[in-house]
Design a protein around this motif. Structure first.
Motif, mmCIF file in Angstrom:
data_model
loop_
_atom_site.group_PDB
_atom_site.id
_atom_site.type_symbol
_atom_site.label_atom_id
_atom_site.label_comp_id
_atom_site.label_asym_id
_atom_site.label_seq_id
_atom_site.Cartn_x
_atom_site.Cartn_y
_atom_site.Cartn_z
ATOM 1 N N GLY A 179 0.802 -1.219 0.000
ATOM 2 C CA GLY A 179 0.000 0.000 0.000
ATOM 3 C C GLY A 179 0.832 1.264 0.000
ATOM 4 N N SER A 180 1.854 1.304 0.839
ATOM 5 C CA SER A 180 2.685 2.512 0.916
ATOM 6 C C SER A 180 3.530 2.685 -0.342
ATOM 7 C CB SER A 180 3.570 2.477 2.165
ATOM 8 O OG SER A 180 4.325 1.279 2.239
ATOM 9 N N ALA A 181 4.051 1.592 -0.889
ATOM 10 C CA ALA A 181 4.856 1.691 -2.112
ATOM 11 C C ALA A 181 4.003 2.092 -3.309
ATOM 12 C CB ALA A 181 5.555 0.368 -2.392
ATOM 13 N N ALA A 182 2.812 1.510 -3.423
ATOM 14 C CA ALA A 182 1.935 1.828 -4.551
ATOM 15 C C ALA A 182 1.521 3.294 -4.538
ATOM 16 C CB ALA A 182 0.698 0.932 -4.523
ATOM 17 N N ALA A 183 1.237 3.830 -3.351
ATOM 18 C CA ALA A 183 0.816 5.224 -3.255
ATOM 19 C C ALA A 183 1.980 6.183 -3.479
ATOM 20 C CB ALA A 183 0.179 5.486 -1.893
ATOM 21 N N ALA A 184 3.185 5.774 -3.116
ATOM 22 C CA ALA A 184 4.354 6.638 -3.272
ATOM 23 C C ALA A 184 4.922 6.605 -4.684
ATOM 24 C CB ALA A 184 5.444 6.228 -2.281
ATOM 25 N N LEU A 185 4.725 5.512 -5.398
ATOM 26 C CA LEU A 185 5.386 5.313 -6.695
ATOM 27 C C LEU A 185 5.153 6.431 -7.715
ATOM 28 C CD1 LEU A 185 7.111 3.464 -8.473
ATOM 29 C CD2 LEU A 185 5.022 2.238 -9.106
ATOM 30 N N PRO A 186 3.926 6.927 -7.897
ATOM 31 C CA PRO A 186 3.731 7.947 -8.942
ATOM 32 C C PRO A 186 4.532 9.225 -8.725
ATOM 33 C CG PRO A 186 1.630 6.998 -8.270
ATOM 34 C CD PRO A 186 2.650 6.514 -7.288
ATOM 35 N N SER A 187 4.692 9.642 -7.472
ATOM 36 C CA SER A 187 5.388 10.906 -7.210
ATOM 37 C C SER A 187 6.832 10.720 -6.772
ATOM 38 C CB SER A 187 4.647 11.702 -6.128
ATOM 39 O OG SER A 187 4.582 10.971 -4.913
ATOM 40 N N ALA A 188 7.174 9.565 -6.227
ATOM 41 C CA ALA A 188 8.530 9.357 -5.704
ATOM 42 C C ALA A 188 8.950 7.899 -5.878
ATOM 43 C CB ALA A 188 8.604 9.768 -4.233
ATOM 44 N N PRO A 189 9.386 7.515 -7.077
ATOM 45 C CA PRO A 189 9.843 6.127 -7.279
ATOM 46 C C PRO A 189 10.954 5.723 -6.321
ATOM 47 C CG PRO A 189 9.610 7.270 -9.374
ATOM 48 C CD PRO A 189 9.447 8.303 -8.306
#
Length: 265
Positions: A81-91
């Motif tokens: 959940g945290s990685a999926a939400a962060a991926l678009p703005s901060a890979p």
């Protein structure tokens, strides 16, 4: 004739207030959207993992401090959940979360009684690679890579790496009783909402699992605690300047030193 400038000023003031309101709404919406994305992705993954645990089902069960059986599926759900939400703005943040999750899961499966950096480094000196050593080296390396991607200057990159790895370690350090790690993540990440959207990712993931954690249905384990900590650390590293990074790094090093003494006592 004198009324015209007054009307123009009022109109300009109204336009400025409208723009400010629009910016404030957009500011809140992006953070709410990131929080909701993390919350929803975490709940979706958690439900699926509980229905169909991958591999050996027994590897997803543990006994907590009170002797009650708990589930470990919260760990990968929090990481996803945290990685999926962060991926678009901060890979870079998603990378740090993924690496921390993998190393944490390895420790969940292969961990032993040894605690503290000194014990694991002593074992490494004697030729034994412990699960703690894997975490130390793996999360440390991934955190430095994240720091390189998040910052431009060498000093800032090193400090950012320390903040990411140190926060991952800190959250795992307090994960000894129900809900402590999740509540710490919410407390650490909340101030970051004033500086960017990235802090909303670990907050949404932690909030999605907090009820089951407090209810002693599940636990984050090393996988979830390290992943959420890396997500919070990445949010801090992305938004802080050098002074803030240095202050956070100093505090995290002090916390790690305290944890080392406590584990050796």
């Amino acid at each position: 004739m004198s009324a015209a400038p007054g009307r123009l000023g009022a109109a300009a003031g109204g336009f400025g207030a409208a723009r400010l309101g629009t910016c404030a709404a957009a500011f809140g919406a992006t953070r709410l959207g990131t929080f909701a994305a993390a919350f929803g992705a975490t709940r979706l993954a958690y439900g699926q993992l509980r229905r169909r645990p991958p591999g050996n089902p027994g590897s997803w069960r543990r006994t907590n401090h009170a002797g009650r059986p708990v589930l470990l599926q919260a760990g990968p759900a929090a990481a996803f959940g945290s990685a999926a939400a962060a991926l678009p703005s901060a890979p870079a943040a998603a990378l740090a979360v993924a690496a921390a999750a993998v190393c944490g899961r390895y420790d969940d499966l292969r961990g032993d009684h040894r605690r503290g950096f000194r014990a694991h480094l002593t074992a490494l000196r004697d030729g034994e690679v412990t699960s703690g050593t894997v975490k130390l080296l793996g999360i440390g390396a991934a955190s430095l890579v994240a720091g390189v991607l998040l910052k431009e200057k060498p000093v800032d990159r090193v400090l950012a790496g320390i903040v990411v790895a140190g926060t991952a370690h800190l959250v795992n350090l307090v994960d000894v009783r129900p809900g402590r790690a999740g509540l710490l993540v919410l407390g650490l990440a909340a101030p970051g909402l004033l500086r960017g959207t990235l802090a909303a990712a670990p907050m949404g993931a932690a909030a999605a699992l907090l009820a089951d954690d407090l209810g002693e249905v599940s636990m984050l384990g090393d996988m979830g605690a390290h992943a959420l900590g890396a997500a919070v650390g990445s949010a801090v590293a992305a938004s802080d300047g050098r002074l803030g990074l240095a202050a956070h790094a100093a505090g995290l090093v002090a916390a790690a030193a305290w944890g080392e003494r406590a584990s050796s006592a």
